[in-house]
Design a protein around this motif. Structure first.
Motif, PDB file in Angstrom:
ATOM      1  N   ALA A  24     -40.996 128.779 -31.795  1.00 29.12           N
ATOM      2  CA  ALA A  24     -42.122 129.546 -31.283  1.00 29.12           C
ATOM      3  C   ALA A  24     -43.000 130.038 -32.422  1.00 29.12           C
ATOM      4  N   ALA A  25     -42.370 130.497 -33.516  1.00 25.42           N
ATOM      5  CA  ALA A  25     -43.132 130.962 -34.677  1.00 25.42           C
ATOM      6  C   ALA A  25     -43.903 129.821 -35.325  1.00 25.42           C
ATOM      7  N   ALA A  26     -43.378 128.601 -35.207  1.00 18.98           N
ATOM      8  CA  ALA A  26     -44.040 127.434 -35.788  1.00 18.98           C
ATOM      9  C   ALA A  26     -45.177 126.917 -34.915  1.00 18.98           C
ATOM     10  N   GLY A  27     -45.367 127.510 -33.752  1.00 16.35           N
ATOM     11  CA  GLY A  27     -46.459 127.103 -32.885  1.00 16.35           C
ATOM     12  C   GLY A  27     -46.124 125.959 -31.953  1.00 16.35           C
ATOM     13  N   ILE A  28     -44.844 125.626 -31.829  1.00 15.79           N
ATOM     14  CA  ILE A  28     -44.434 124.560 -30.928  1.00 15.79           C
ATOM     15  C   ILE A  28     -44.465 125.083 -29.494  1.00 15.79           C
ATOM     16  N   ALA A  29     -45.030 124.316 -28.600  1.00 12.40           N
ATOM     17  CA  ALA A  29     -45.187 124.748 -27.210  1.00 12.40           C
ATOM     18  C   ALA A  29     -43.828 125.000 -26.561  1.00 12.40           C
ATOM     19  N   PRO A  30     -43.749 125.977 -25.689  1.00 14.48           N
ATOM     20  CA  PRO A  30     -42.493 126.242 -24.978  1.00 14.48           C
ATOM     21  C   PRO A  30     -41.992 124.993 -24.251  1.00 14.48           C
ATOM     22  N   ASP A  31     -40.681 124.770 -24.335  1.00 19.08           N
ATOM     23  CA  ASP A  31     -40.018 123.643 -23.674  1.00 19.08           C
ATOM     24  C   ASP A  31     -40.350 122.288 -24.285  1.00 19.08           C
ATOM     25  N   ASP A  32     -41.061 122.247 -25.408  1.00 16.98           N
ATOM     26  CA  ASP A  32     -41.299 120.967 -26.075  1.00 16.98           C
ATOM     27  C   ASP A  32     -40.083 120.505 -26.869  1.00 16.98           C
ATOM     28  N   VAL A  33     -39.111 121.382 -27.063  1.00 22.93           N
ATOM     29  CA  VAL A  33     -37.854 121.032 -27.714  1.00 22.93           C
ATOM     30  C   VAL A  33     -36.725 121.500 -26.808  1.00 22.93           C
ATOM     31  N   MET A  34     -35.933 120.561 -26.299  1.00 21.90           N
ATOM     32  CA  MET A  34     -34.744 120.852 -25.505  1.00 21.90           C
ATOM     33  C   MET A  34     -33.548 120.464 -26.372  1.00 21.90           C
ATOM     34  N   GLN A  35     -32.856 121.461 -26.902  1.00 21.30           N
ATOM     35  CA  GLN A  35     -31.889 121.221 -27.971  1.00 21.30           C
ATOM     36  C   GLN A  35     -30.470 121.596 -27.553  1.00 21.30           C
ATOM     37  N   THR A  36     -29.518 120.710 -27.848  1.00 21.89           N
ATOM     38  CA  THR A  36     -28.116 121.022 -27.612  1.00 21.89           C
ATOM     39  C   THR A  36     -27.268 120.899 -28.869  1.00 21.89           C
ATOM     40  N   ASP A  37     -27.807 120.293 -29.917  1.00 25.00           N
ATOM     41  CA  ASP A  37     -27.102 120.250 -31.201  1.00 25.00           C
ATOM     42  C   ASP A  37     -28.122 120.304 -32.322  1.00 25.00           C
TER      43      ASP A  37
END
Length: 547
Positions: free
Chosen positions: A404-417
């Protein structure tokens, strides 16, 4: 998401925005980044820079689109899904995009996110500390009354690797070199006998050996080694199989270093010398038996299989106990592991300590060779700065806040590892490009950039794009799991223009090389076509670049 039609040459008189069969090119982007690393293109504030012609930019984009269309329309690439995004690093102008906001499994492109997070939260100079500790005392005759705990705090390089990484991995000494140094320091401190236990303490991270989305087959081999805050030689051991001199001879099997992690059942025999080797190795999840079956040709070269350890803390404690015994230290207690933080508040004494290489060196190794386990250690160490977490989802709030601090849109990264080995990770090409643009503005960008493989030079790109214009100009992270091939990073054109790109391919069939060839072709086309759209480089930029 096939292209659906063939691409022809586009008319030169195109506007600055162009859509064609799912492609959008030469689109205006975000504001330029004034804070640049010396190797970057000059700031828009540099005097003397010529404005790029919209017509010229559109023509370059059209040429690239034609070449990209040809690459992606050919089988088997046409049967897969592709997400592409290229932007100008200085201005943020979108030069080309296809499905840039769609989800893709990133494979090891996920490491771009995790290594950036680690550098941002910990700093390039951060060092890991691994200690031998006790609550006991040492008597005048050298008896330690109490347990000795090997306490891990996430150092991924308790091994014999040489640093800094230069072009290729290098090693010096036995794999358990770091533990040898700790054992010798303990013995040099006057300890001759330990009345208590030798304990591997990996409670610094909550116990979660395998993230969601890792597959059973992964867990047998080195690339899927179990996660622990103690990592000795990548939590692996080597199984060496040596065939006999003639058909029917037994095949000798040895495991080094010895480990309590599993027992070996060797059902391999020596075959006729003209036959090819035929081996099958099986380990059921959670089982302590490894079964290897098949044949090796007579007089053949020994086969070395690198196997993952499932209980790293116990394995490390066993190694330490053996090293202490070899140095004359008597052991009266047991060898065991603890995975939960001790509630006893009695202070411990540090008997010996191993201090790691700087994080910047560790990150370089991670991205150059695409080391999965090390990336997981970096993710957890960064999250650990906020204290212990109770669930993996709670741990993953740390990277989410960073994105979020880097300006990446919400939900543009779905991360599990952290490594991208999970098939449940999803990212968009735009998320990757946004991350890389953000990284350029940070004080830690220099070690981050240096960590990326260079086409035709080193790391996982060492053998790719040689003898092309892209050799030495693509600094990017590769990614590869079954049916997934990805490549994202920076392109430095001959005229000095920097491009940021993300090429993600999913649902890829055919051989591994075919999707890689498409990615290579896209890189060559990107450099050749968008270099021609670069403006004249100002003298101020040339001075900046040469610093």
């Amino acid at each position: 998401m096939g292209l659906g039609n063939r691409f022809g040459w586009w008319a030169a008189a195109l506007t600055a925005t162009l859509a064609f069969s799912g492609f959008a090119v030469a689109r205006g982007g975000a504001q330029s980044n004034p804070a640049r690393e010396p190797v970057c293109s000059a700031s828009k504030h540099d005097g003397g820079r010529e404005e790029r012609s919209p017509k010229r930019a559109a023509a370059a984009a059209a040429r690239f689109a034609g070449r990209a269309g040809t690459l992606l329309a050919a089988s088997p690439a046409s049967k897969g899904d592709w997400g592409l995004l290229i932007v100008d690093a200085e201005t943020g102008e979108t030069l080309f995009e296809r499905n840039a906001d769609g989800y893709f499994v990133p494979a090891s492109n996920m490491k771009l996110f995790t290594t950036a997070l680690a550098l941002a939260r910990l700093g390039p100079d951060y060092r890991f500390h691994t200690t031998l500790e006790t609550r006991g005392t040492i008597s005048p005759d050298g008896t330690l009354s109490g347990d000795v705990l090997l306490v891990g705090r996430g150092d991924p390089n308790l091994s014999n690797r040489r640093f800094p990484f230069e072009l290729r991995e290098e090693f010096d000494g036995p794999p358990e070199k770091a533990l040898i140094e700790l054992a010798e320091a303990l013995r040099a401190g006057g300890v001759k006998e330990i009345s208590g236990d030798v304990i591997g303490d990996d409670s610094y991270f909550p116990r979660e050996r395998y993230p969601n989305g890792w597959e059973i087959d992964d867990m047998v081999w080195e690339y899927g080694a179990a996660i622990s805050s103690i990592v000795v030689d990548d939590n692996t051991v080597a199984l060496t199989l040596t065939p006999g001199e003639k058909m029917g001879d037994p095949v000798l099997a040895s495991v080094a270093p010895l480990t309590p992690d599993f027992a070996l059942e060797n059902d391999v025999t020596t075959s006729a010398p003209e036959l090819k080797s035929d081996l099958t190795l099986t380990r059921e999840p959670g089982a302590n038996l490894v079964v290897v079956r098949g044949t090796l040709p007579a007089k053949g070269t020994p086969r070395k299989l690198v196997l993952a350890i499932e209980e790293p803390a116990l394995h490390a404690a066993s190694l330490l106990a053996g090293l202490l015994s070899e140095r004359g230290v008597k052991l009266a207690g047991k060898i065991r592991a603890v995975h939960v933080a001790d509630t006893d508040r009695t202070p411990r004494t540090i008997l010996a300590e191993h201090v790691s290489v700087p994080l910047g060196d560790s990150v370089k190794l991670v991205n150059k060779i695409s080391q999965n386990l090390h990336t997981e250690m970096l993710l957890r160490t960064a999250a650990r700065q906020n204290g212990l977490w109770s669930t993996p989802e709670e741990m993953l709030k740390t990277p989410q806040d960073f994105y979020a601090a880097a300006g990446i849109a919400p939900d543009d990264v779905m991360q599990t590892d952290g490594s991208g080995l999970s098939r449940h990770d999803l990212v968009t090409p735009r998320a990757i490009v946004t991350l890389l643009r953000y990284a350029e503005e940070q004080t830690w960008f220099a070690p981050y950039y240096r960590s990326l493989p260079v086409a035709g030079v080193d790391g996982s790109l060492q053998d790719r794009m040689k003898a092309t214009v892209a050799a030495g100009r693509i600094h990017a992270k590769t990614g590869s799991v079954e049916h997934v091939r990805t490549l994202s990073g920076f392109a430095e054109t001959p005229s000095g223009r920097r491009l940021i790109f993300s090429f993600l391919g999913n649902n890829q069939g055919g051989g591994n090389h075919e999707a890689a060839d498409v990615l290579n072709g896209l890189c060559v086309a990107m450099i050749e076509e968008f270099d021609e759209a670069a403006a004249t480089i100002s003298p101020a930029h040339e001075r900046k670049k040469q610093r």
